[in-house]
Scaffold this motif. Structure first.
Motif, PDB file in Angstrom:
ATOM      1  N   ALA A 133       0.831  -1.206   0.000  1.00 55.57           N
ATOM      2  CA  ALA A 133       0.000   0.000   0.000  1.00 55.57           C
ATOM      3  C   ALA A 133       0.869   1.261   0.000  1.00 55.57           C
ATOM      4  CB  ALA A 133      -0.916  -0.003   1.218  1.00 55.57           C
ATOM      5  N   VAL A 134       0.522   2.191  -0.863  1.00 51.44           N
ATOM      6  CA  VAL A 134       1.219   3.465  -0.931  1.00 51.44           C
ATOM      7  C   VAL A 134       1.139   4.168   0.421  1.00 51.44           C
ATOM      8  CG1 VAL A 134       1.229   5.749  -2.016  1.00 51.44           C
ATOM      9  CG2 VAL A 134       0.862   3.704  -3.413  1.00 51.44           C
ATOM     10  N   ASP A 135       2.229   4.819   0.801  1.00 50.66           N
ATOM     11  CA  ASP A 135       2.376   5.535   2.070  1.00 50.66           C
ATOM     12  C   ASP A 135       2.538   4.609   3.277  1.00 50.66           C
ATOM     13  OD1 ASP A 135       2.363   8.044   0.934  1.00 50.66           O
ATOM     14  OD2 ASP A 135       0.190   8.295   1.127  1.00 50.66           O
ATOM     15  N   SER A 136       2.642   3.305   3.016  1.00 50.38           N
ATOM     16  CA  SER A 136       2.887   2.387   4.131  1.00 50.38           C
ATOM     17  C   SER A 136       4.308   2.592   4.671  1.00 50.38           C
ATOM     18  CB  SER A 136       2.752   0.931   3.676  1.00 50.38           C
ATOM     19  OG  SER A 136       1.436   0.614   3.324  1.00 50.38           O
ATOM     20  N   ASP A 137       4.437   2.473   5.986  1.00 47.78           N
ATOM     21  CA  ASP A 137       5.773   2.513   6.598  1.00 47.78           C
ATOM     22  C   ASP A 137       6.377   1.110   6.517  1.00 47.78           C
ATOM     23  OD1 ASP A 137       5.739   5.241   7.405  1.00 47.78           O
ATOM     24  OD2 ASP A 137       4.379   4.683   9.054  1.00 47.78           O
ATOM     25  N   VAL A 138       7.556   1.036   5.932  1.00 49.44           N
ATOM     26  CA  VAL A 138       8.218  -0.267   5.776  1.00 49.44           C
ATOM     27  C   VAL A 138       9.625  -0.204   6.373  1.00 49.44           C
ATOM     28  CG1 VAL A 138       6.895  -1.003   3.761  1.00 49.44           C
ATOM     29  CG2 VAL A 138       8.963   0.379   3.438  1.00 49.44           C
ATOM     30  N   THR A 139      10.105  -1.371   6.752  1.00 54.46           N
ATOM     31  CA  THR A 139      11.434  -1.473   7.378  1.00 54.46           C
ATOM     32  C   THR A 139      12.229  -2.591   6.721  1.00 54.46           C
ATOM     33  OG1 THR A 139      10.539  -0.730   9.508  1.00 54.46           O
ATOM     34  CG2 THR A 139      12.684  -1.852   9.542  1.00 54.46           C
ATOM     35  N   ALA A 140      13.481  -2.311   6.384  1.00 56.72           N
ATOM     36  CA  ALA A 140      14.367  -3.330   5.811  1.00 56.72           C
ATOM     37  C   ALA A 140      14.860  -4.266   6.909  1.00 56.72           C
ATOM     38  CB  ALA A 140      15.549  -2.661   5.122  1.00 56.72           C
ATOM     39  N   GLN A 141      14.959  -5.528   6.579  1.00 58.76           N
ATOM     40  CA  GLN A 141      15.463  -6.516   7.519  1.00 58.76           C
ATOM     41  C   GLN A 141      16.958  -6.720   7.306  1.00 58.76           C
ATOM     42  OE1 GLN A 141      13.447  -7.858   9.999  1.00 58.76           O
ATOM     43  NE2 GLN A 141      12.085  -6.288   9.162  1.00 58.76           N
ATOM     44  N   ILE A 142      17.717  -6.609   8.378  1.00 56.83           N
ATOM     45  CA  ILE A 142      19.164  -6.833   8.297  1.00 56.83           C
ATOM     46  C   ILE A 142      19.414  -8.327   8.142  1.00 56.83           C
ATOM     47  CG2 ILE A 142      21.355  -6.620   9.530  1.00 56.83           C
ATOM     48  CD1 ILE A 142      20.093  -4.203  10.984  1.00 56.83           C
ATOM     49  N   LYS A 143      20.215  -8.681   7.149  1.00 56.47           N
ATOM     50  CA  LYS A 143      20.480 -10.091   6.860  1.00 56.47           C
ATOM     51  C   LYS A 143      21.812 -10.535   7.462  1.00 56.47           C
ATOM     52  CE  LYS A 143      17.656 -11.087   2.876  1.00 56.47           C
ATOM     53  NZ  LYS A 143      17.592 -11.915   1.661  1.00 56.47           N
ATOM     54  N   THR A 144      21.981 -11.849   7.473  1.00 56.88           N
ATOM     55  CA  THR A 144      23.225 -12.442   7.942  1.00 56.88           C
ATOM     56  C   THR A 144      24.003 -12.984   6.751  1.00 56.88           C
ATOM     57  OG1 THR A 144      22.249 -13.061  10.075  1.00 56.88           O
ATOM     58  CG2 THR A 144      24.266 -14.219   9.406  1.00 56.88           C
ATOM     59  N   TYR A 145      25.215 -12.491   6.582  1.00 57.25           N
ATOM     60  CA  TYR A 145      26.103 -12.979   5.533  1.00 57.25           C
ATOM     61  C   TYR A 145      27.415 -13.428   6.181  1.00 57.25           C
ATOM     62  CZ  TYR A 145      23.048 -10.410   2.262  1.00 57.25           C
ATOM     63  OH  TYR A 145      21.978  -9.929   1.544  1.00 57.25           O
ATOM     64  N   THR A 146      27.905 -14.580   5.769  1.00 56.80           N
ATOM     65  CA  THR A 146      29.170 -15.076   6.310  1.00 56.80           C
ATOM     66  C   THR A 146      30.289 -14.072   6.055  1.00 56.80           C
ATOM     67  OG1 THR A 146      28.530 -17.384   5.943  1.00 56.80           O
ATOM     68  CG2 THR A 146      30.882 -16.929   6.208  1.00 56.80           C
ATOM     69  N   GLY A 147      30.989 -13.710   7.112  1.00 57.75           N
ATOM     70  CA  GLY A 147      32.130 -12.809   6.984  1.00 57.75           C
ATOM     71  C   GLY A 147      31.775 -11.339   7.026  1.00 57.75           C
ATOM     72  N   PHE A 148      30.496 -11.012   7.233  1.00 55.80           N
ATOM     73  CA  PHE A 148      30.061  -9.616   7.245  1.00 55.80           C
ATOM     74  C   PHE A 148      29.223  -9.329   8.487  1.00 55.80           C
ATOM     75  CE2 PHE A 148      30.957 -10.553   2.850  1.00 55.80           C
ATOM     76  CZ  PHE A 148      31.506  -9.383   2.351  1.00 55.80           C
ATOM     77  N   ALA A 149      29.199  -8.048   8.862  1.00 58.00           N
ATOM     78  CA  ALA A 149      28.360  -7.602   9.972  1.00 58.00           C
ATOM     79  C   ALA A 149      27.741  -6.265   9.594  1.00 58.00           C
ATOM     80  CB  ALA A 149      29.182  -7.465  11.248  1.00 58.00           C
ATOM     81  N   HIS A 150      26.535  -6.000  10.116  1.00 54.16           N
ATOM     82  CA  HIS A 150      25.867  -4.732   9.834  1.00 54.16           C
ATOM     83  C   HIS A 150      26.794  -3.584  10.206  1.00 54.16           C
ATOM     84  CE1 HIS A 150      22.575  -1.628  10.808  1.00 54.16           C
ATOM     85  NE2 HIS A 150      22.776  -1.640   9.504  1.00 54.16           N
ATOM     86  N   SER A 151      26.973  -2.652   9.287  1.00 52.97           N
ATOM     87  CA  SER A 151      27.951  -1.585   9.470  1.00 52.97           C
ATOM     88  C   SER A 151      27.533  -0.592  10.540  1.00 52.97           C
ATOM     89  CB  SER A 151      28.167  -0.839   8.149  1.00 52.97           C
ATOM     90  OG  SER A 151      29.081   0.231   8.332  1.00 52.97           O
ATOM     91  N   THR A 152      28.515  -0.210  11.342  1.00 51.60           N
ATOM     92  CA  THR A 152      28.333   0.896  12.283  1.00 51.60           C
ATOM     93  C   THR A 152      29.129   2.110  11.812  1.00 51.60           C
ATOM     94  OG1 THR A 152      30.188   0.082  13.631  1.00 51.60           O
ATOM     95  CG2 THR A 152      27.980  -0.660  14.237  1.00 51.60           C
ATOM     96  N   ALA A 153      29.821   1.958  10.673  1.00 51.32           N
ATOM     97  CA  ALA A 153      30.663   3.037  10.155  1.00 51.32           C
ATOM     98  C   ALA A 153      29.909   3.942   9.188  1.00 51.32           C
ATOM     99  CB  ALA A 153      31.898   2.455   9.462  1.00 51.32           C
ATOM    100  N   ILE A 154      28.816   3.448   8.622  1.00 54.78           N
ATOM    101  CA  ILE A 154      28.007   4.224   7.693  1.00 54.78           C
ATOM    102  C   ILE A 154      26.543   3.925   7.998  1.00 54.78           C
ATOM    103  CG2 ILE A 154      28.119   2.429   5.922  1.00 54.78           C
ATOM    104  CD1 ILE A 154      28.084   4.678   3.817  1.00 54.78           C
ATOM    105  N   GLU A 155      25.702   4.931   7.951  1.00 55.02           N
ATOM    106  CA  GLU A 155      24.307   4.762   8.367  1.00 55.02           C
ATOM    107  C   GLU A 155      23.474   4.124   7.262  1.00 55.02           C
ATOM    108  OE1 GLU A 155      20.627   7.350  10.343  1.00 55.02           O
ATOM    109  OE2 GLU A 155      22.491   8.349   9.719  1.00 55.02           O
ATOM    110  N   SER A 156      22.817   3.044   7.600  1.00 48.69           N
ATOM    111  CA  SER A 156      21.897   2.389   6.663  1.00 48.69           C
ATOM    112  C   SER A 156      20.573   3.145   6.613  1.00 48.69           C
ATOM    113  CB  SER A 156      21.639   0.936   7.097  1.00 48.69           C
ATOM    114  OG  SER A 156      22.824   0.161   7.069  1.00 48.69           O
ATOM    115  N   VAL A 157      19.871   2.999   5.506  1.00 49.35           N
ATOM    116  CA  VAL A 157      18.517   3.549   5.375  1.00 49.35           C
ATOM    117  C   VAL A 157      17.563   2.377   5.572  1.00 49.35           C
ATOM    118  CG1 VAL A 157      16.901   4.797   3.913  1.00 49.35           C
ATOM    119  CG2 VAL A 157      19.364   5.267   3.744  1.00 49.35           C
ATOM    120  N   LEU A 158      17.073   2.226   6.779  1.00 51.61           N
ATOM    121  CA  LEU A 158      16.301   1.035   7.129  1.00 51.61           C
ATOM    122  C   LEU A 158      14.796   1.245   7.052  1.00 51.61           C
ATOM    123  CD1 LEU A 158      18.363  -0.236  10.218  1.00 51.61           C
ATOM    124  CD2 LEU A 158      18.479  -1.028   7.846  1.00 51.61           C
TER     125      LEU A 158
END
Length: 211
Positions: free
Chosen positions: A41-66
């Motif tokens: 639905a248009v104008d719905s508030d949505v949130t991205a889900q942080i995924k798990t990838y081998t060898g990677f972690a969600h960055s704290t050095a650059i801000e994600s648009v979640l």
């Protein structure tokens, strides 16, 4: 009247830091995966889900648009940034002289220590073993483990040679004379050998002189 609910779509980009990239530098992140969500639905508030990838972690050095609102034209793009984890690399010299340990980004390529980087009496460095594979000294290897890594030295035994122990006794005038020679000793080439004073043959009337 029926209420018509307008729907649209939005996109989530999962961007990973490239090999040897710098944390927080946007240009150093590349898209690893794209998700498209439709019939939202248009104008719905949505949130991205942080995924798990081998060898990677969600960055704290650059801000994600979640988070965001779904646009009618499908233009909403959420972005999740992931940094490469830092892996501890430990060298197991297996009796050789010490080699400095290091840390690297997951997925980075390192150059293994060269042939003269570590020494072991009676042996030559044949290479290094990592993750079940043998590599030559100075060869490159890619660290693809998300856990701490141990790289173990491979030693090749040198050939053996015989050597002698000569026993001298002091004469009355203070000079030393050859008493006997023990030629039954053997050691590996370049091995450092020494005489164990406690294991020397005793000679009646004489005491061992460590000088």
């Amino acid at each position: 009247e029926d209420v018509i609910i307008s729907t649209s779509s939005y996109t989530v980009e999962h961007r990973q830091l490239k090999v040897d990239g710098t944390n927080g530098v946007e240009a150093d992140y590349v898209i690893a995966e794209t998700e498209t969500f439709t019939d939202i639905a248009v104008d719905s508030d949505v949130t991205a889900q942080i995924k798990t990838y081998t060898g990677f972690a969600h960055s704290t050095a650059i801000e994600s648009v979640l988070e965001g609102k779904v646009a009618s034209d499908g233009s909403l793009v959420l972005v999740v940034y992931y940094d490469r984890i830092i892996v501890d690399v430990t060298y197991n010299e297996d009796g050789g002289t010490a080699v400095d340990d290091t840390t690297v980004q997951y997925g980075s390529t390192i150059t293994l220590p060269g042939a003269d980087s570590t020494t072991k009496s009676g042996f030559t460095l044949g290479g290094w073993e990592y993750n079940g594979t043998n590599y030559a000294p100075g060869e490159t290897v890619t660290i693809e483990s998300a856990e701490a890594v141990e790289i173990k030295a491979i030693w090749n035994e040198k050939g053996t040679v015989t050597y002698s122990i000569e026993y001298y006794t002091e004469a009355l005038d203070g000079t030393y004379e050859l008493y006997k020679t023990d030629s039954t000793q053997s050691a590996r080439i370049d091995e450092v050998v020494s005489v164990d004073a406690n294991a020397l043959e005793e000679i009646f009337g004489f005491v061992y002189d460590s000088e």
